[in-house]
Design a protein around this motif. Structure first.
Motif, short mmCIF file in Angstrom:
data_model
loop_
_atom_site.label_atom_id
_atom_site.label_comp_id
_atom_site.label_asym_id
_atom_site.label_seq_id
_atom_site.Cartn_x
_atom_site.Cartn_y
_atom_site.Cartn_z
N TYR A 81 0.83 -1.21 0.00
CA TYR A 81 0.00 0.00 0.00
C TYR A 81 0.86 1.26 0.00
N ILE A 82 1.94 1.25 0.78
CA ILE A 82 2.84 2.41 0.83
C ILE A 82 3.39 2.71 -0.56
N GLN A 83 3.71 1.65 -1.31
CA GLN A 83 4.17 1.84 -2.68
C GLN A 83 3.04 2.34 -3.57
N LEU A 84 1.85 1.78 -3.38
CA LEU A 84 0.69 2.18 -4.18
C LEU A 84 0.34 3.64 -3.93
N ALA A 85 0.53 4.12 -2.71
CA ALA A 85 0.15 5.49 -2.36
C ALA A 85 1.07 6.54 -2.96
N GLN A 86 2.18 6.12 -3.53
CA GLN A 86 3.06 7.10 -4.17
C GLN A 86 2.35 7.75 -5.36
N PRO A 87 2.53 9.05 -5.59
CA PRO A 87 1.83 9.73 -6.68
C PRO A 87 2.09 9.08 -8.04
N SER A 88 1.04 8.84 -8.78
CA SER A 88 1.14 8.31 -10.14
C SER A 88 -0.13 8.73 -10.88
N GLU A 89 -0.05 8.75 -12.20
CA GLU A 89 -1.17 9.24 -13.00
C GLU A 89 -1.69 8.18 -13.95
N ARG A 90 -3.01 8.20 -14.13
CA ARG A 90 -3.70 7.34 -15.10
C ARG A 90 -3.32 5.87 -14.92
N ASP A 91 -3.43 5.40 -13.71
CA ASP A 91 -3.09 4.01 -13.40
C ASP A 91 -4.12 3.05 -14.00
N PRO A 92 -3.67 1.89 -14.46
CA PRO A 92 -4.62 0.88 -14.95
C PRO A 92 -5.36 0.23 -13.79
N VAL A 93 -6.38 -0.52 -14.13
CA VAL A 93 -7.14 -1.25 -13.11
C VAL A 93 -6.26 -2.34 -12.50
N ARG A 94 -6.29 -2.43 -11.18
CA ARG A 94 -5.57 -3.48 -10.47
C ARG A 94 -6.55 -4.17 -9.52
N ARG A 95 -6.30 -5.46 -9.27
CA ARG A 95 -7.14 -6.21 -8.35
C ARG A 95 -6.24 -6.98 -7.37
N TYR A 96 -6.70 -7.05 -6.12
CA TYR A 96 -5.93 -7.73 -5.08
C TYR A 96 -6.81 -8.80 -4.46
N ALA A 97 -6.26 -10.01 -4.36
CA ALA A 97 -7.01 -11.14 -3.82
C ALA A 97 -7.06 -11.13 -2.30
N THR A 98 -6.09 -10.48 -1.67
CA THR A 98 -6.07 -10.39 -0.21
C THR A 98 -5.70 -8.97 0.20
N VAL A 99 -6.16 -8.59 1.37
CA VAL A 99 -5.90 -7.25 1.90
C VAL A 99 -5.42 -7.39 3.34
N ALA A 100 -4.43 -6.61 3.72
CA ALA A 100 -3.93 -6.65 5.09
C ALA A 100 -5.05 -6.32 6.08
N PRO A 101 -5.11 -7.03 7.20
CA PRO A 101 -6.16 -6.75 8.19
C PRO A 101 -6.10 -5.30 8.68
N ASP A 102 -7.25 -4.70 8.80
CA ASP A 102 -7.36 -3.33 9.32
C ASP A 102 -6.56 -2.31 8.52
N LEU A 103 -6.37 -2.56 7.23
CA LEU A 103 -5.61 -1.60 6.43
C LEU A 103 -6.34 -0.27 6.33
N TYR A 104 -7.64 -0.32 6.08
CA TYR A 104 -8.39 0.93 5.96
C TYR A 104 -8.34 1.72 7.27
N ASP A 105 -8.47 1.03 8.40
CA ASP A 105 -8.41 1.70 9.69
C ASP A 105 -7.05 2.35 9.90
N ALA A 106 -5.98 1.70 9.43
CA ALA A 106 -4.63 2.27 9.55
C ALA A 106 -4.48 3.48 8.64
N ILE A 107 -5.07 3.40 7.44
CA ILE A 107 -5.02 4.55 6.52
C ILE A 107 -5.77 5.73 7.13
#
Length: 356
Positions: free
Chosen positions: A255-281
């Motif tokens: 996620y830290i890598q994903l949060a780096q600024p970038s433009e016009r990103d393609p669609v990505r899908r993730y099969a698993t998500v770290a527990p409580d990631l949204y709460d940490a964000i």
């Protein structure tokens, strides 16, 4: 010069023709919330036109009726008052203002984005006990992250939801304020770092819709768009299974890598998500060495952190407690030390401070 003006008018004609083919999604939405908002716009516009149209028509009529060349028009320089006219002039706007006020009061509560949905559409209510699809939305620079906590999956720049099922959005941002907006679904809701906004909505028609940020947020703002797909329950389940089987892990590091600024990103899908990631964000503590905002607030609510401050408060003499009105106040505890991974008991930091 006259020929140039005629040419300019001809050049504008193709633009008018092209605009006629625009998809006015705001006036032809596919979600019940957006549909109610559309109706509110129409009703408010019609009520205002009840004053605007007659005023414009009467202005033109008066200009024509009392033009200088019309000698048959009545000329009465001493006229100064008409009770009937005053009643019409003031009563009509007053009634319209009352009507607009009533509509605003009702719609403000009915269409509150934080309010869970009461109906699927105009003819169907939400069945009691129906669980909404929870989607956690994060506005990144410059892309959108959607987390499905029930399914344990996440997507970038692709939002999918089943038709006729209530959706509960939880919305935040990583760094810069943005605005989450799917015109076919519902009105725009701001996404702000360290804060959570909410939106309840439903999509009633299957299809592909446009979503974007409606708040300027920097260089990549123009490309900060995503597709919102409304699907049947069967197709949505198939999509979720395919995403789950597709692999890819959204860990805190990724996620830290994903949060780096970038433009016009393609669609990505993730099969698993770290527990409580949204709460940490939301609490701005994705990195392992950062304290979460909610923990800071809990410490402040308990009296603040730090041995000197805790000691000063806890050791108030009777006179000071009386002056502060704390004579009969219940005892409170204060944080005097913090434990860490290397020092789980906080032994080296423990304060001898007693509760006040």
């Amino acid at each position: 010069m006259p020929s140039f003006k005629k040419l300019r008018g001809l050049l504008l004609f193709p633009a008018i023709v092209l605009l006629a083919g625009c998809n006015t999604v705001l006036m032809n939405p596919s979600g019940d919330v957006a549909l109610q908002q559309r109706d509110l716009i129409v009703v408010s516009t019609v009520l205002m036109l009840l004053i605007i149209v007659p005023v414009i028509a009467l202005t033109l009529l008066f200009a024509w009726r009392y033009r200088k060349s019309n000698t048959e028009a009545t000329y009465d320089p001493e006229w100064h008052h008409s009770t009937q006219l005053e009643l019409v002039i003031w009563a009509a706007p007053l009634l319209i203002i009352i009507a607009l006020g009533a509509i605003t009061w009702i719609s403000t509560h009915t269409l509150d984005p934080y309010r869970p949905l009461q109906r699927i559409d105009a003819s169907r209510d939400v069945i009691p006990g129906t669980a909404p699809l929870v989607v956690e939305v994060v506005a990144l620079d410059w892309k959108w992250l959607f987390i499905y906590p029930e399914l344990g999956i996440a997507t970038v720049n692709e939002l999918v939801a089943p038709v006729d099922r209530p959706i509960a959005f939880k919305i935040t941002a990583s760094s810069i304020m943005n605005s989450f907006f799917v015109p076919a679904l519902a009105g725009q809701i701001y996404a702000m770092p360290g804060m959570e906004t909410k939106l309840h909505a439903v999509i009633n028609k299957a299809g592909e819709y446009e979503g974007f940020s409606a708040n300027y947020s920097g260089a990549g703002f123009s490309g900060m768009r995503f597709k919102f797909l409304g699907m049947s329950n069967e197709k949505f389940d198939a999509w979720a299974k395919a995403t789950k089987a597709g692999g890819g892990e959204l860990s805190r590091d990724s996620y830290i890598q994903l949060a780096q600024p970038s433009e016009r990103d393609p669609v990505r899908r993730y099969a698993t998500v770290a527990p409580d990631l949204y709460d940490a964000i939301l609490n701005r503590c994705v990195e392992a060495n950062r304290m979460c905002m909610k923990d800071m607030m809990a410490i402040d609510a308990s009296g603040g952190q730090g041995k000197p401050g805790a000691y000063n408060i806890a050791s108030l003499d009777p006179a000071t407690r009386k002056r502060l009105g704390l004579e009969n106040a219940p005892a409170r505890t204060y944080v005097g030390a913090m434990c860490t991974a290397a020092n789980p008991t906080g032994a080296a930091l423990v304060s001898a401070v007693q509760p006040s």
